[in-house]
Design a protein around this motif. Structure first.
Motif, PDB file in Angstrom:
ATOM      1  N   SER A  80      29.919  35.319  49.375  1.00 44.91           N
ATOM      2  CA  SER A  80      30.566  36.630  49.303  1.00 44.91           C
ATOM      3  C   SER A  80      31.871  36.575  48.492  1.00 44.91           C
ATOM      4  N   MET A  81      32.613  35.478  48.586  1.00 46.81           N
ATOM      5  CA  MET A  81      33.887  35.388  47.862  1.00 46.81           C
ATOM      6  C   MET A  81      33.718  35.088  46.377  1.00 46.81           C
ATOM      7  N   LEU A  82      32.672  34.370  46.028  1.00 51.82           N
ATOM      8  CA  LEU A  82      32.491  33.969  44.636  1.00 51.82           C
ATOM      9  C   LEU A  82      31.441  34.780  43.885  1.00 51.82           C
ATOM     10  N   ILE A  83      30.606  35.520  44.624  1.00 50.98           N
ATOM     11  CA  ILE A  83      29.540  36.274  43.951  1.00 50.98           C
ATOM     12  C   ILE A  83      29.600  37.761  44.278  1.00 50.98           C
ATOM     13  N   VAL A  84      29.419  38.113  45.549  1.00 56.28           N
ATOM     14  CA  VAL A  84      29.237  39.522  45.934  1.00 56.28           C
ATOM     15  C   VAL A  84      30.486  40.371  45.672  1.00 56.28           C
ATOM     16  N   ASP A  85      31.605  40.010  46.285  1.00 62.38           N
ATOM     17  CA  ASP A  85      32.817  40.825  46.140  1.00 62.38           C
ATOM     18  C   ASP A  85      33.335  40.880  44.700  1.00 62.38           C
ATOM     19  N   PRO A  86      33.323  39.776  43.950  1.00 64.34           N
ATOM     20  CA  PRO A  86      33.743  39.876  42.543  1.00 64.34           C
ATOM     21  C   PRO A  86      32.813  40.734  41.686  1.00 64.34           C
ATOM     22  N   LEU A  87      31.506  40.681  41.949  1.00 69.36           N
ATOM     23  CA  LEU A  87      30.558  41.486  41.163  1.00 69.36           C
ATOM     24  C   LEU A  87      30.683  42.974  41.469  1.00 69.36           C
ATOM     25  N   THR A  88      30.914  43.320  42.732  1.00 66.65           N
ATOM     26  CA  THR A  88      31.027  44.739  43.085  1.00 66.65           C
ATOM     27  C   THR A  88      32.409  45.293  42.748  1.00 66.65           C
ATOM     28  N   GLY A  89      33.399  44.410  42.575  1.00 65.22           N
ATOM     29  CA  GLY A  89      34.763  44.845  42.304  1.00 65.22           C
ATOM     30  C   GLY A  89      35.536  45.208  43.557  1.00 65.22           C
ATOM     31  N   ALA A  90      34.889  45.110  44.715  1.00 66.68           N
ATOM     32  CA  ALA A  90      35.524  45.517  45.968  1.00 66.68           C
ATOM     33  C   ALA A  90      36.685  44.608  46.358  1.00 66.68           C
ATOM     34  N   MET A  91      36.800  43.465  45.710  1.00 68.77           N
ATOM     35  CA  MET A  91      37.888  42.544  46.052  1.00 68.77           C
ATOM     36  C   MET A  91      39.245  43.033  45.553  1.00 68.77           C
ATOM     37  N   TRP A  92      39.263  44.062  44.702  1.00 72.49           N
ATOM     38  CA  TRP A  92      40.507  44.552  44.101  1.00 72.49           C
ATOM     39  C   TRP A  92      41.011  45.810  44.792  1.00 72.49           C
ATOM     40  N   ASP A  93      42.320  45.964  44.839  1.00 69.19           N
ATOM     41  CA  ASP A  93      42.939  47.122  45.483  1.00 69.19           C
ATOM     42  C   ASP A  93      43.991  47.728  44.550  1.00 69.19           C
ATOM     43  N   PRO A  94      43.648  48.849  43.869  1.00 70.99           N
ATOM     44  CA  PRO A  94      44.651  49.501  43.024  1.00 70.99           C
ATOM     45  C   PRO A  94      45.743  50.132  43.886  1.00 70.99           C
ATOM     46  N   GLU A  95      46.993  49.861  43.546  1.00 68.09           N
ATOM     47  CA  GLU A  95      48.123  50.386  44.306  1.00 68.09           C
ATOM     48  C   GLU A  95      48.749  51.544  43.535  1.00 68.09           C
ATOM     49  N   VAL A  96      48.873  52.674  44.191  1.00 66.86           N
ATOM     50  CA  VAL A  96      49.342  53.900  43.552  1.00 66.86           C
ATOM     51  C   VAL A  96      50.659  54.322  44.200  1.00 66.86           C
ATOM     52  N   PRO A  97      51.648  54.763  43.399  1.00 67.69           N
ATOM     53  CA  PRO A  97      52.917  55.210  43.987  1.00 67.69           C
ATOM     54  C   PRO A  97      52.712  56.444  44.862  1.00 67.69           C
ATOM     55  N   ARG A  98      53.589  56.630  45.842  1.00 67.90           N
ATOM     56  CA  ARG A  98      53.486  57.804  46.728  1.00 67.90           C
ATOM     57  C   ARG A  98      53.597  59.103  45.954  1.00 67.90           C
TER      58      ARG A  98
END
Length: 146
Positions: A114-132
């Protein structure tokens, strides 16, 4: 019975913690002070905006841009009488990505898959941070030349 167990095992191995909890995209709220400002969302590498609108708004940002590559965005906010402001969204690794390690003592194959294949392929491992909120400054009033 063995088919059911095999199907459940394949489902477990094909799912990462970040993919289960974060999904491929993130809904973010874009606000400005004052409200009613126009915005243009641009993805890094693109020359034209991918989406435009008026604040307040909810944007849906795709998290990944390829294997182990986060998607990068910027938003330009402008309103008549105010100076335009461009904000670049920062991206970090999602907290749920690290929950894969909790499974290591239970299932030895799941965390690496999941750490090396699934989450990196789906992009779900990333969290865009947006200002309030994007705060716009008033443009200075220039007196007319007589």
């Amino acid at each position: 019975m063995t088919r059911v167990v095999g199907a459940i095992g394949a489902l477990v191995l094909a799912t990462g913690c970040a993919t289960m909890f974060e999904h491929r995209s993130k809904a973010v709220s874009l606000q400005s002070i004052p409200d009613g400002a126009e915005w243009e969302l641009t993805r890094e590498g693109d020359s034209s905006p991918m989406e435009v609108g008026v604040t307040p708004a909810t944007l849906r940002l795709v998290r990944g841009d390829g294997y182990f590559q986060p998607a990068h965005y910027s938003v330009r906010v402008h309103k008549e009488g105010y100076e335009p402001e461009t904000v670049v969204f920062q991206t970090s690794i999602a907290a749920n990505y690290w929950f894969n390690l909790l499974w290591l003592p239970v299932i030895t194959l799941w965390p690496p898959i999941s750490m090396l294949i699934v989450d990196p392929l789906t992009g779900a491992m990333w969290d865009p941070e947006v200002p309030r909120a994007v705060v716009l400054r008033r443009q200075p009033i220039v007196p007319p030349n007589d």
